[in-house]
Motif scaffolding. Structure first.
Motif, PDB file in Angstrom:
ATOM      1  N   ILE A 346       2.058  -7.629  -2.430  1.00 44.31           N
ATOM      2  CA  ILE A 346       2.554  -6.263  -2.659  1.00 44.31           C
ATOM      3  C   ILE A 346       4.086  -6.281  -2.670  1.00 44.31           C
ATOM      4  O   ILE A 346       4.729  -5.906  -3.643  1.00 44.31           O
ATOM      5  CB  ILE A 346       2.050  -5.289  -1.566  1.00 44.31           C
ATOM      6  CG1 ILE A 346       0.536  -5.142  -1.632  1.00 44.31           C
ATOM      7  CG2 ILE A 346       2.743  -3.932  -1.715  1.00 44.31           C
ATOM      8  CD1 ILE A 346      -0.054  -4.258  -0.537  1.00 44.31           C
ATOM      9  N   SER A 347       4.660  -6.736  -1.573  1.00 39.98           N
ATOM     10  CA  SER A 347       6.125  -6.758  -1.505  1.00 39.98           C
ATOM     11  C   SER A 347       6.717  -7.692  -2.549  1.00 39.98           C
ATOM     12  O   SER A 347       7.757  -7.401  -3.135  1.00 39.98           O
ATOM     13  CB  SER A 347       6.595  -7.170  -0.105  1.00 39.98           C
ATOM     14  OG  SER A 347       6.494  -6.077   0.786  1.00 39.98           O
ATOM     15  N   ALA A 348       6.051  -8.828  -2.799  1.00 40.65           N
ATOM     16  CA  ALA A 348       6.594  -9.780  -3.774  1.00 40.65           C
ATOM     17  C   ALA A 348       6.691  -9.130  -5.151  1.00 40.65           C
ATOM     18  O   ALA A 348       7.709  -9.253  -5.842  1.00 40.65           O
ATOM     19  CB  ALA A 348       5.722 -11.038  -3.837  1.00 40.65           C
ATOM     20  N   GLY A 349       5.638  -8.400  -5.562  1.00 41.92           N
ATOM     21  CA  GLY A 349       5.668  -7.725  -6.854  1.00 41.92           C
ATOM     22  C   GLY A 349       6.723  -6.639  -6.891  1.00 41.92           C
ATOM     23  O   GLY A 349       7.409  -6.437  -7.902  1.00 41.92           O
ATOM     24  N   ASN A 350       6.864  -5.944  -5.780  1.00 40.28           N
ATOM     25  CA  ASN A 350       7.870  -4.888  -5.694  1.00 40.28           C
ATOM     26  C   ASN A 350       9.280  -5.492  -5.757  1.00 40.28           C
ATOM     27  O   ASN A 350      10.135  -5.046  -6.537  1.00 40.28           O
ATOM     28  CB  ASN A 350       7.642  -4.112  -4.385  1.00 40.28           C
ATOM     29  CG  ASN A 350       8.588  -2.936  -4.208  1.00 40.28           C
ATOM     30  OD1 ASN A 350       9.791  -3.070  -4.393  1.00 40.28           O
ATOM     31  ND2 ASN A 350       8.059  -1.790  -3.820  1.00 40.28           N
ATOM     32  N   VAL A 351       9.519  -6.530  -4.960  1.00 36.94           N
ATOM     33  CA  VAL A 351      10.854  -7.149  -4.885  1.00 36.94           C
ATOM     34  C   VAL A 351      11.224  -7.773  -6.233  1.00 36.94           C
ATOM     35  O   VAL A 351      12.367  -7.626  -6.712  1.00 36.94           O
ATOM     36  CB  VAL A 351      10.874  -8.230  -3.771  1.00 36.94           C
ATOM     37  CG1 VAL A 351      12.132  -9.082  -3.856  1.00 36.94           C
ATOM     38  CG2 VAL A 351      10.750  -7.577  -2.395  1.00 36.94           C
ATOM     39  N   ILE A 352      10.267  -8.448  -6.861  1.00 36.14           N
ATOM     40  CA  ILE A 352      10.577  -9.111  -8.132  1.00 36.14           C
ATOM     41  C   ILE A 352      10.760  -8.066  -9.238  1.00 36.14           C
ATOM     42  O   ILE A 352      11.634  -8.213 -10.107  1.00 36.14           O
ATOM     43  CB  ILE A 352       9.517 -10.188  -8.453  1.00 36.14           C
ATOM     44  CG1 ILE A 352       9.648 -11.318  -7.419  1.00 36.14           C
ATOM     45  CG2 ILE A 352       9.673 -10.732  -9.877  1.00 36.14           C
ATOM     46  CD1 ILE A 352       8.589 -12.407  -7.493  1.00 36.14           C
ATOM     47  N   GLY A 353      10.003  -6.975  -9.192  1.00 37.47           N
ATOM     48  CA  GLY A 353      10.241  -5.868 -10.127  1.00 37.47           C
ATOM     49  C   GLY A 353      11.644  -5.311  -9.962  1.00 37.47           C
ATOM     50  O   GLY A 353      12.354  -5.029 -10.946  1.00 37.47           O
ATOM     51  N   PHE A 354      12.061  -5.163  -8.711  1.00 37.96           N
ATOM     52  CA  PHE A 354      13.432  -4.698  -8.410  1.00 37.96           C
ATOM     53  C   PHE A 354      14.456  -5.672  -8.982  1.00 37.96           C
ATOM     54  O   PHE A 354      15.435  -5.276  -9.636  1.00 37.96           O
ATOM     55  CB  PHE A 354      13.583  -4.571  -6.893  1.00 37.96           C
ATOM     56  CG  PHE A 354      14.994  -4.385  -6.407  1.00 37.96           C
ATOM     57  CD1 PHE A 354      15.619  -3.142  -6.469  1.00 37.96           C
ATOM     58  CD2 PHE A 354      15.699  -5.450  -5.861  1.00 37.96           C
ATOM     59  CE1 PHE A 354      16.927  -2.974  -6.003  1.00 37.96           C
ATOM     60  CE2 PHE A 354      16.995  -5.295  -5.389  1.00 37.96           C
ATOM     61  CZ  PHE A 354      17.611  -4.049  -5.468  1.00 37.96           C
ATOM     62  N   ALA A 355      14.211  -6.965  -8.781  1.00 38.73           N
ATOM     63  CA  ALA A 355      15.154  -7.979  -9.277  1.00 38.73           C
ATOM     64  C   ALA A 355      15.200  -7.974 -10.808  1.00 38.73           C
ATOM     65  O   ALA A 355      16.277  -8.136 -11.405  1.00 38.73           O
ATOM     66  CB  ALA A 355      14.737  -9.365  -8.771  1.00 38.73           C
ATOM     67  N   GLU A 360      18.098  -6.596 -15.735  1.00 43.64           N
ATOM     68  CA  GLU A 360      18.182  -5.749 -16.941  1.00 43.64           C
ATOM     69  C   GLU A 360      19.477  -4.938 -16.941  1.00 43.64           C
ATOM     70  O   GLU A 360      20.117  -4.752 -17.977  1.00 43.64           O
ATOM     71  CB  GLU A 360      16.970  -4.809 -16.928  1.00 43.64           C
ATOM     72  CG  GLU A 360      16.634  -4.128 -18.219  1.00 43.64           C
ATOM     73  CD  GLU A 360      15.333  -3.325 -18.066  1.00 43.64           C
ATOM     74  OE1 GLU A 360      14.352  -3.684 -18.723  1.00 43.64           O
ATOM     75  OE2 GLU A 360      15.292  -2.374 -17.247  1.00 43.64           O
ATOM     76  N   LYS A 361      19.875  -4.481 -15.761  1.00 39.57           N
ATOM     77  CA  LYS A 361      21.069  -3.642 -15.647  1.00 39.57           C
ATOM     78  C   LYS A 361      22.341  -4.467 -15.496  1.00 39.57           C
ATOM     79  O   LYS A 361      23.437  -3.909 -15.376  1.00 39.57           O
ATOM     80  CB  LYS A 361      20.929  -2.708 -14.430  1.00 39.57           C
ATOM     81  CG  LYS A 361      19.911  -1.586 -14.615  1.00 39.57           C
ATOM     82  CD  LYS A 361      19.944  -0.631 -13.418  1.00 39.57           C
ATOM     83  CE  LYS A 361      19.462   0.769 -13.761  1.00 39.57           C
ATOM     84  NZ  LYS A 361      18.034   0.878 -14.041  1.00 39.57           N
TER      85      LYS A 361
END
Lengths: 615, 135
Positions: A346-355, A360-361
């Motif tokens: 859960i956190s890994a997907g969230n953290v990597i999505g954030f990264a 992208e930005k």
């Protein structure tokens, strides 16, 4: 005491000693077990201000009074420790078979304290306890080391391990067991790693004492028969939790592209049907479960060949939707990588999505990551970053402490899209147009986790623009679901089959001899909810209302597309929900329990700590 | 009543073992169940459930005739048994079970409760007389 094994095992890794003591009757009487034991023992035993990754923190592992007994879903274990992610109360539960095994070995709780100088493992064989060297397993994956230990100790040991992420103190490292079950949240794996404890191996041969054996058989049989009769018994089980994927997209609540959207157009390629038709090998159950949600799978392509339990819904949401990995085999592969590294998926997907959004930005630049890419939709990018997080390399070292800490280091307004509460990453339900689910996440005692109150179906049924009554329902759910964690039972029979809650007081009486209505059992759960709040108030400076808000994205940015396009939840709405919630809970406007509330909850012992915090 | 298993359906929940021990020993202790479940993980990722097929090899080696035929079922008389465990070694499929607290081995008596309560119908009566509850 019926229902209880009767002993607590205390292990000190610094001194390499252990003691076995009788289970205190008042602990069982007032706190029941599982999460109740975890919360009370953490309050009593972990010194105020302890470093979560230092020698003063403790790992508590507690089954419940119904664990390991003949009834549906009696295989859960509650792990607890002061959380490195939040700095406050942390717990996480795990299925599989290790919890009953701890009971059969004769224990109602394990308390693990101190720090070993070299890697060790704890081997429990009934009341024979050993702290053994574990250097040969250190550095190995969580799954690999479990397989090695099964080979070395025997197939009949139940084993919990950590992977490299736990060893390297990643704040969202999990504890793994049974080749695919994890105590994923709040960084309990990092606490194990900080103690240089690679594994806990348990084998027990004893019986769980029952108040009324005949009644336990009768009620237990009726409970199984009642499960068999539910339509969901046949319909829900084949896909397990992944079966909800399409519905969550239909209602626009599926985390997509780091929670920019609530709808993933390719969701049909990562749903439960894809698991069944493409990768499932075996339905895999926890102890005594009639509806095995575990989908043990084999994903094979020219690039990889992996066996993994899952992906279950949360992993599909956070790895599939949130990083836009759009096919089930790649999701299973990324799931396997997380499991082997010992990362909470859960956190890994969230953290990597954030990264990925940071990349992208332009906040994370190509030169920051050795010229590699970090693109949404790329399983290769997911996998290299997951590895760098687990081994704390480069930008992975920053991300290893979660999105809250990473956003503080990155700056540039990244906190806006660091999707977390209290330092714990948001799980699988986008809640900008779901007030009760939103409130459930922001008030969850361990951070942004769904399991204390899964209110999304209530929001859809009761009206998603309706704000009234949402706090009341959230509170009810926050008592019901954590009660399962006190008894250490799985809640999915109730959630997914509509299994009647009235069964639980009946089996509780047969097993323990204590007679309560379900409402009375909920009273125990409410006490714990107040106690965990007090724990975080005690440990986190300035803790209170300001820790109960979602990230700015949810309060200011409309959902970009799908059925909930344009929706967001302004701060005033959050304030309305929190005001209502605190009032109903007997907490003040800053989210601090009143003296009267603590007294009502029989938590007077917390009053001296809490009183100075009230204004 | 002829017990057979379909391992492809087993999910490893151990309901059969827990109930077996409860019914025969009045104890909540799946380690006293008279059947065997093995998980084959991480690869290939399946369970193997083995039930007594009443072949009688146990009775053939019993030095005190503690295992006798009743209809089609070989029943162990725990009072007659001397705990030599010859039957445990002789059992071709490894379902004469041993528990450290029991002097006698543990043998299936075809009571059928595992068939009635296996949620996955991984344990069946080949004669079709006993079925899972609700079927």
């Amino acid at each position: 005491m019926n229902g209880y094994a009767g002993h607590i095992l205390r292990v000190n890794l610094t001194k390499r000693t252990h003691t076995i003591s009788p289970l205190p009757e008042d602990l069982a009487r007032d706190y029941l077990g599982g999460r109740g034991f975890v919360a009370k023992l953490m309050w009593d035993e972990i010194p105020q201000g302890a470093d979560p990754l230092g020698p003063d923190n403790k790992i508590i592992a507690a089954p419940g009074p119904l664990t390991g007994v003949f009834l549906p879903g009696s295989g859960k274990l509650e792990f607890g420790a002061k959380s490195p992610a939040s700095g406050g109360y942390g717990d996480s539960n795990i299925g599989g078979h290790i919890s009953p095994e701890i009971k059969y070995a004769g224990f109602d709780a394990l308390i693990i304290e101190g720090v070993a100088t070299e890697p060790v493992m704890l081997v429990i064989e009934d009341h024979n306890i050993e702290i053994r060297p574990a250097s040969e397993y250190w550095g190995k994956g969580a799954l690999e080391s479990e397989a090695m230990l099964k080979n070395d100790l025997g197939e009949d040991f139940q084993i919990a391990t950590i992977g490299p992420a736990g060893e390297n103190l990643v704040y969202f490292a999990c504890i793994s067991h049974d080749f695919g079950r994890q105590a994923g949240r709040t960084g309990v794996g990092a606490v194990m790693g900080s103690k240089k404890l690679k594994a806990i191996a348990v084998k027990g041969t004893k019986s769980v004492p029952l108040a009324d054996t005949k009644a336990t058989i009768e009620v237990g049989k009726k409970m199984f028969e009642a499960c068999f009769e539910k339509p969901g018994f046949e319909e829900w089980t084949p896909q397990g939790t992944a079966g909800v994927t399409d519905w969550v997209n239909e209602v626009g609540a599926f985390p997509t592209r780091n929670f920019k959207s609530g709808y993933f157009p390719k969701h049909q390629f990562i749903n439960g049907e894809q698991i069944v038709t493409q990768i499932k090998v075996t339905d895999k159950a926890c102890y005594s479960c009639p509806i095995p949600c575990g989908k043990y799978s084999h994903a094979k392509t020219p690039k990889y060949d992996v066996h993994v339990e899952g992906p279950e819904y949360e992993t599909i949401a956070l790895i599939g939707g949130n990083t836009e990995i759009d096919n089930i085999k790649d999701c299973a592969y990324a799931n396997y990588i997380c499991d082997e590294l010992g990362l909470d998926s859960i956190s890994a997907g969230n953290v990597i999505g954030f990264a990925m959004e940071c990349y992208e930005k332009g906040v994370i630049k190509g030169e920051d990551i050795d010229g590699r890419t970090l693109n949404f939709g790329s399983v290769d990018d997911f996998v290299w970053l997951a590895n760098d997080i687990a081994y704390r390399k480069g930008v992975g070292n920053v991300l290893a402490e979660g999105v809250k800490t990473a956003s503080e280091k990155f700056g540039e307004d990244t906190a806006r899209f660091a999707i977390q509460v209290k330092g714990v990453e948001w799980s699988g339900y986008e809640a900008r147009y779901a007030p009760a689910m939103m409130l459930s996440y922001i008030t969850c005692d361990v951070g942004a986790h769904h399991n204390r109150s899964w209110a999304i179906t209530y929001d859809v049924a009761s009206g998603r623009d309706v704000m009234e009554g949402k706090a009341q329902r959230t509170i009810e759910l926050q008592h019901i679901r954590p009660l399962f964690d006190m008894l250490c039972l799985c809640r999915l029979q109730w959630v997914e089959l509509g299994f009647e809650l009235d069964w639980y007081p009946q089996i509780f009486k047969a097993v323990t001899g204590r007679e309560f209505s379900f409402e009375e059992l909920l009273g125990f759960s409410e006490r714990i909810w107040n106690l965990t709040r007090c724990y975080s108030l005690r440990e986190i400076e300035g803790f209170g209302r300001s820790f109960d808000y979602p990230p700015a994205r949810f309060m200011e940015e409309p959902i970009t597309d799908g059925p909930t396009e344009g929706k967001f939840m302004p701060r005033e709405s959050i304030d309305y929900l929190l005001d209502d919630y605190y009032k109903l809970r007997g907490w003040d406007n800053n989210g601090i329990p009143s003296q009267a509330q603590l007294s009502k909850m029989k938590l007077e012992f917390a009053e001296p700590v809490i009183a100075p915090l009230r204004k | 009543m002829r017990l057979v298993s379909d391992s492809s359906k087993c999910s490893g929940c151990k309901v059969c073992q827990t109930l077996c021990a409860l019914v025969h020993f009045d104890e909540n202790n799946p380690k006293k169940g008279a059947l065997k479940i093995e998980g084959k993980f991480p690869v290939p990722g399946v369970y193997e459930v083995t039930v007594c097929n009443q072949c009688g090899e146990c009775a053939a080696v019993c030095p005190v005739d503690a295992i006798t035929l009743h209809g089609t079922t070989w029943i162990l008389d725990r009072d007659t048994c001397i705990g030599c465990m010859a039957c445990v070694t002789a059992c071709p499929i490894g379902v004469m079970m041993v528990h450290p607290d029991e002097e006698a081995p543990i043998k299936c008596d075809d009571c059928g409760d595992c068939v009635r309560y296996c949620p996955r119908e991984a344990i069946l009566d080949a004669d079709g007389e006993v079925k899972r509850m609700g079927r």
